[in-house]
Structures are given as structure tokens and as C-alpha cells.
Design a protein around this motif. Structure first.
Motif, PDB file in Angstrom:
ATOM      1  N   ARG B 107       0.808  -1.224   0.000  1.00 34.73           N
ATOM      2  CA  ARG B 107       0.000   0.000   0.000  1.00 34.73           C
ATOM      3  C   ARG B 107       0.836   1.266   0.000  1.00 34.73           C
ATOM      4  N   PHE B 165     -14.411  -6.668  12.687  1.00 32.68           N
ATOM      5  CA  PHE B 165     -15.500  -7.059  11.785  1.00 32.68           C
ATOM      6  C   PHE B 165     -16.759  -6.248  12.063  1.00 32.68           C
ATOM      7  N   VAL B 168     -16.194  -2.856  10.276  1.00 32.11           N
ATOM      8  CA  VAL B 168     -16.248  -2.787   8.810  1.00 32.11           C
ATOM      9  C   VAL B 168     -17.602  -3.236   8.262  1.00 32.11           C
ATOM     10  N   LEU B 169     -18.384  -3.932   9.074  1.00 29.34           N
ATOM     11  CA  LEU B 169     -19.707  -4.345   8.605  1.00 29.34           C
ATOM     12  C   LEU B 169     -20.815  -3.395   9.071  1.00 29.34           C
ATOM     13  N   TRP B 173     -19.329   2.507   8.523  1.00 32.34           N
ATOM     14  CA  TRP B 173     -18.031   2.267   7.878  1.00 32.34           C
ATOM     15  C   TRP B 173     -17.985   2.925   6.502  1.00 32.34           C
ATOM     16  N   SER B 177     -13.038  -0.574  -0.587  1.00 26.76           N
ATOM     17  CA  SER B 177     -12.842  -2.031  -0.594  1.00 26.76           C
ATOM     18  C   SER B 177     -11.438  -2.376  -0.131  1.00 26.76           C
ATOM     19  N   MET B 178     -10.473  -1.540  -0.531  1.00 24.38           N
ATOM     20  CA  MET B 178      -9.101  -1.821  -0.121  1.00 24.38           C
ATOM     21  C   MET B 178      -8.959  -1.726   1.396  1.00 24.38           C
ATOM     22  N   THR B 180     -11.244  -2.342   3.499  1.00 26.96           N
ATOM     23  CA  THR B 180     -11.918  -3.514   4.064  1.00 26.96           C
ATOM     24  C   THR B 180     -11.045  -4.768   3.952  1.00 26.96           C
ATOM     25  N   VAL B 181     -10.448  -4.955   2.778  1.00 30.94           N
ATOM     26  CA  VAL B 181      -9.546  -6.107   2.584  1.00 30.94           C
ATOM     27  C   VAL B 181      -8.387  -6.038   3.582  1.00 30.94           C
ATOM     28  N   THR B 184      -9.395  -6.761   7.153  1.00 29.16           N
ATOM     29  CA  THR B 184      -9.706  -8.188   7.313  1.00 29.16           C
ATOM     30  C   THR B 184      -8.430  -9.014   7.437  1.00 29.16           C
ATOM     31  N   LEU B 185      -7.491  -8.753   6.529  1.00 30.98           N
ATOM     32  CA  LEU B 185      -6.242  -9.520   6.540  1.00 30.98           C
ATOM     33  C   LEU B 185      -5.401  -9.215   7.780  1.00 30.98           C
ATOM     34  N   ARG B 188      -6.684 -10.694  10.926  1.00 30.96           N
ATOM     35  CA  ARG B 188      -6.445 -12.142  10.972  1.00 30.96           C
ATOM     36  C   ARG B 188      -4.974 -12.439  11.290  1.00 30.96           C
TER      37      ARG B 188
END
Lengths: 221, 221
Positions: B107, B165, B168-169, B173, B177-178, B180-181, B184-185, B188
Motif C-alpha cells: 500500500r 469485523f 467494517v460491517l 463504515w 474495498s481496499m 476492508t480487505v 480483514t487480513l 487475521r
């Protein structure tokens, strides 16, 4: 005494195959549940994962007992040490199928995956099932040709994994945040499933060459 | 002969501590790089991960040699078998720090994490560093109190993971999309880092109780 020992080693390998078969079945059912939003099937995958965990644990205990009682050396030692690592990878493969089922359950009655990505995930699911089937054959035969076959399929899965990110990061992506989260997670589960198969393939290679391999390189992680 | 053996077992434990120290350092640097978009530091984490992989591999080879040459039983056998599993978990913890660095690099020059989540990820990073520090102490002392400490921190990380989560849900929010991705990553990776520490903690427990534990239960996966 040696006969008992050979029988125990055989038992170790048979149990690895048995767990791999359950893992393949979990991925088959998990992928179907995921694609069709079949909540009953998803629940079944989640429930049945406990059996995989239990079998992996029992196999570890057997392996440790064999190390203690039989004091294996050379190839016999490699079989037992590899089994300890393989059981952990198989257990994680089962978890990936379970995670797909869990995603399905969270989103039910909605579909997990947005329309534009369904064919990609269909393909990933089919490839992961193929990976699991090759894995069973590899564990049964110790034939190195299955190692290469798994590596080829893994390359295809990696390419699909990258294509998922291309799609959700493109201008054309019209998905919600939930669609984006789900695609990111599901893609990673499918990709990791196959990485663990690669890790097992390396251990099979170790059985024949005696050369130990790292658990997973960062390229595969 | 027994002296050589005890020295080798001591060597195994020292090497586990050495790898854990590198993992803690990778998480410290990885988290700083991730939060400040420090590309040079990110590159360093990625480069240095090869060292962790190499040390884990060398430790595995030593462990297998010890099994072959010394034929350990009872607690000595448990030390060696656990080391084989712990090295794999430590190696994966290093990979998680590397993944954070890779996200940072992808990024750059943009920040990885959207504004609304920065304080959450700051907290997750601090907790993962704490996990790594407790892990080092646990490996050094085999003191079970660190097992409980790691479990407590892991619970906090899991709660933060779920809160990512939720955010972002949520309706509020406004991320791309970036964003959010990436959220998420990254979430995790942080969560998995600490799961692997739990897995190592279980092996330490096995050292004292002789009761083997599954690699990772599905709850932690």
C-alpha cells in the motif's frame, strides 16, 4: 518385536490416510455448503471437524509412544517424525473446510459470495478437492509424482487467490463491505488449505530423501 | 554420554528462546512499519524472516538427530517432540509479522489502515508484542503462570478481532474495498500470531504434565 514395530508404522500411515479422507470429505461438503448456502450441510461439517481433531490427537499420541517404546532410527524415525507434522497440517486443512462452513452459517440465509465471484470460488473449491484427493493417493503410495501434481494445482489456486483481490479492488467491484470481507476470508481459507497440502508433500519427500524441509516457506504462507 | 545429551537438550531450549526473541523483534518492527508506513522497516522485516525460517529448520534437524542418536524417553523425549512442534509455530508467528510488513509495502506510500481502525490495530499490535514477550519468558522458565498470561492476552486480541469485523460491517463504515480487505487480513494476522503462541503454551504444559494437546483447536483457528 520388529513385527510389532512394522505393524505400528503401518498403522501410523493408515491413520494419516484415514484423516486425509475425512479432510477431503470435509472440503467436499464445505464447498457445497458454501456454494449453495446449505445450512444443514454447513452444520455437519462444523460438527464433524471434531472427529478430525480427535484422530489427529490420537495419532500424535501413538507416534510419541512409538518413539518412546521402539526408538526408531533412519527411515522409520522419519516416518514417525513426519507423521507428527503431517497430522498438524491435516488438522488445519480440516479447520479451513470448517471455516468455510462457518462463513456459510454466519451469512445464512444470504449467499456468502457475491455474484461476480461465484465462478472463481467454484473453481477454487474444485481445485482444493482435487488437492485433497491427490494427497490421499500420495499418502497411500508415497509416490513422488503426486507431490508435483499437488504443486501444480497449488499454483492454480494461488493465481485464483490473487484474481480475487484484483476483482474486489477493481473499480467495477460493486460489492458491499460484507461481500469484500467474505471474499477475502474465503479466498484465504481455500489458499491455505492447499498450502498445508504442500507442507505435507514436503514431508513425503523427506521420507524418501532424508532431507528435512521447513514447515511452510513465507511464499506459501 | 549423558552429559552430551543434557547439553543437547539445553541447546534445544536455548534455540527456541533465540527464535522467539527474533519473532518478538519481527512483531515489534512489523507493527511499527505497519502503523507508520515505514517502507524501509517493512523491507527489513521481510528480509529478516528468512533468518527465522533457517533457525527453525536447523532446530528441527538437531531435534531429529537427537531422537536418532540419544533415543530419549520420558520427559527428555517430550522436550524434543515439543521442540519440533514449537519451531513450526514460531516460524508461522514470524510469517504473520512478515505479512503485516508485506501489506505495508503493497500500500505504500498510502497508510494500510483506515483512520477509524487505527487505535484498534495499535492495541492489537501492542498485545501481540506482549504475547511474544511472555512467550520468551515461558520458554526460558517453563513457568506455567505465563501460559495463563498468554491466554488472557489472547482473549483480548480475539475480542479486538471481532470488533474489527463489527466496524467494517457497520453502516457507519466509510472505507473503500481496499480498506476492508486490509483490515480483514491484518486483523487475521494479528489474531493468528497469538493463536500460535497459545499452541506453544500447550506444548509447554505437555512438558510438565505429559498430556499431549491438539495443535490448535478450531476455536482458535
Amino acid at each position: 518385536m520388529r513385527d510389532v514395530f512394522q505393524q505400528e508404522l503401518h498403522e501410523v500411515q493408515q491413520r494419516l490416510v484415514e484423516i486425509a479422507e475425512l479432510v477431503a470429505e470435509a472440503m467436499r461438503k464445505g464447498t457445497t455448503a458454501f456454494q449453495t448456502s446449505d445450512i444443514a450441510l454447513a452444520e455437519q461439517v462444523i460438527e464433524e471437524d471434531a472427529r478430525i481433531d480427535e484422530l489427529a490427537l490420537t495419532l500424535d499420541e501413538l507416534s510419541i509412544q512409538i518413539l518412546a517404546r521402539q526408538q526408531p532410527v533412519a527411515r522409520d524415525l522419519r516416518v514417525v517424525v513426519s507423521a507428527l507434522r503431517m497430522s498438524a497440517s491435516l488438522e488445519r486443512m480440516g479447520d479451513m473446510a470448517e471455516h468455510l462452513a462457518q462463513l456459510t452459517r454466519y451469512r445464512f440465509p444470504d449467499k456468502v459470495i457475491a455474484k461476480g465471484l461465484r465462478s472463481t470460488f467454484k473453481e477454487m473449491g474444485e481445485l482444493d478437492i482435487k488437492v485433497a484427493e491427490k494427497l490421499i493417493k500420495m499418502l497411500k503410495t508415497q509416490d513422488m509424482k503426486f507431490v508435483d501434481a499437488i504443486r501444480d494445482i497449488d499454483d492454480q489456486i494461488d493465481a485464483l487467490h490473487l484474481s480475487v483481490f484484483d476483482k474486489v479492488l477493481s473499480e467495477a467491484w460493486g460489492g458491499t463491505s460484507m461481500d469484500t470481507v467474505d471474499a477475502t476470508l474465503a479466498s484465504r481459507y481455500y489458499e491455505r488449505f492447499s498450502d498445508h497440502a504442500i507442507s505435507i508433500a514436503r514431508k513425503v519427500k523427506y521420507l524418501s530423501t532424508g532431507e528435512w524441509a521447513p514447515e511452510l516457506s513465507s511464499e506459501e504462507a
